[in-house]
Enzyme design. Sequence first.
Site, PDB file in Angstrom:
ATOM      1  N   HIS A   1      -6.193   7.966 -18.528  1.00 26.11           N
ATOM      2  CA  HIS A   1      -7.321   8.143 -17.591  1.00 26.11           C
ATOM      3  C   HIS A   1      -7.748   9.601 -17.511  1.00 26.11           C
ATOM      4  CE1 HIS A   1      -4.737   9.898 -14.435  1.00 26.11           C
ATOM      5  NE2 HIS A   1      -3.845   8.947 -14.710  1.00 26.11           N
TER       6      HIS A   1
ATOM      7  N   CYS B   1       1.479   8.274 -16.169  1.00 24.54           N
ATOM      8  CA  CYS B   1       0.228   8.007 -16.860  1.00 24.54           C
ATOM      9  C   CYS B   1      -0.162   9.183 -17.751  1.00 24.54           C
ATOM     10  CB  CYS B   1      -0.882   7.706 -15.866  1.00 24.54           C
ATOM     11  SG  CYS B   1      -0.740   6.090 -15.068  1.00 24.54           S
TER      12      CYS B   1
END
Length: 451
Positions: free
Chosen positions: A214, A230
């Site tokens: 992301h 992440c």
Amino acid sequence: MRINQFKNFISARPVPLFLIFCSIVLSGCQTIAPIPEEEEWQFIPRHEFTIAGEQTMIGQLAQSEVIADESLPVIAREFGLGFDEITRANPDLDPWIPEPTAAVNLPLRFILPDAPKQGIVLNIAAKRMFYFPGKTVTKVLTYPVGIGREGWETPTGKTKIVSKKARPSWTVPESVLKEHAKKGDKLPKVVPAGENNPLGLYALRLGFQSYLIHGTNKPYGVGMEVSHGCIRLYPEDVEQLFNQTSVGTPVRVVDQPFLTAWDNHELFLQAYQPVHKSDSATRKLIKALMTRLQKIESQSGRAINWDVVDKALQRLDGVPVAILADTQPDKGFSASIKAKRIAAFSVKPVQEPSSPGAWRLLVAWFNDPQQARRLASMLNHQGPPIPSSAVYSEQGYPVVAGPFKSKAEARQAAKRIAMDFELAAELIKPDDDLNATYKQAKMSGSRKWDI
């Protein structure tokens, strides 16, 4: 994340890298500023490289120049580098307040990970992603990434993109809610899209449960070990990746700190600092590298310069170096080209507000102007940014944050400063005198103000 030893951060020396790993997740407000052209400078690729056959090395080393009021994270972002990459290549430069016109090394030469050239390949140790579009491998796109910090390590293995979402909301995991609650920072269970959303504007969900690729609202943390596992990219990079990939794109995450490659009949070694490895695990990795190099030496019939290998393993800066004994001495960045600047992501120092009605914060009071400038620069790189400036006073060099539109906005900034820097900022009411606030805070004895 919290800085446990702030005094080490504000010392007159350049910020130590091991403290940077434990630092706050950085960010800032960006504008695009044109850079004057220099005839002798050349444009060099930053993200996209052509490859052919069994080619495993791309890019080239380069140098640029610091512009006034610029920081290394700003330069890194323009050239597609991460924080660790640029600071390790420039150990003698202060990341936050480098001297104007200073030469900046740009480590833009990379050895591809030992993995199939399909879809997305992420090398944890390099904190770098490689994307091979299409079925026929003719080019590769590469981006620096932020990865999971200790205790929240990014998983390795094979997976794929299972979904894509623009302007995603963030459903906060229970573990993250508890972590922030312990710090006195109560998060909502769902964070909507916007500047306060750590996912940024684009998210690609992986087959690994609860893991994403992301964007981020803290771009100057890219290239560090800062996430809950992440994979973070600069906003402009994740947008490009989002538009080029599709659901089903294969993703392979590897952890390869020691890479070798042949290029023009020369052997290169690229050595990164192993991530989240014990001393014994690191020794095993080095032993495996030595075995591999001895095998290459035996099969090629060309001797390796083991002194060069040892020096590369001491630096662990991720800069490829030629290691054969019959190779001309590697000149590194001294022989590199001058990289032409196109546009800079500018994080300018904020002028101390004088307009009536503005709320401000007295963050710290220094005896050294360089320390004040350094802290102000770090605050300006926050995400969302905390506008700050180092100002002059007859009694020293205070760092002032603001202006803020309201008392509530100022208090929120003070809370973030307390969490990230362990500094108790004092509110400065509209039209209050800075020196009076300092004297009152100092007399209260609540903290040491002269740093």
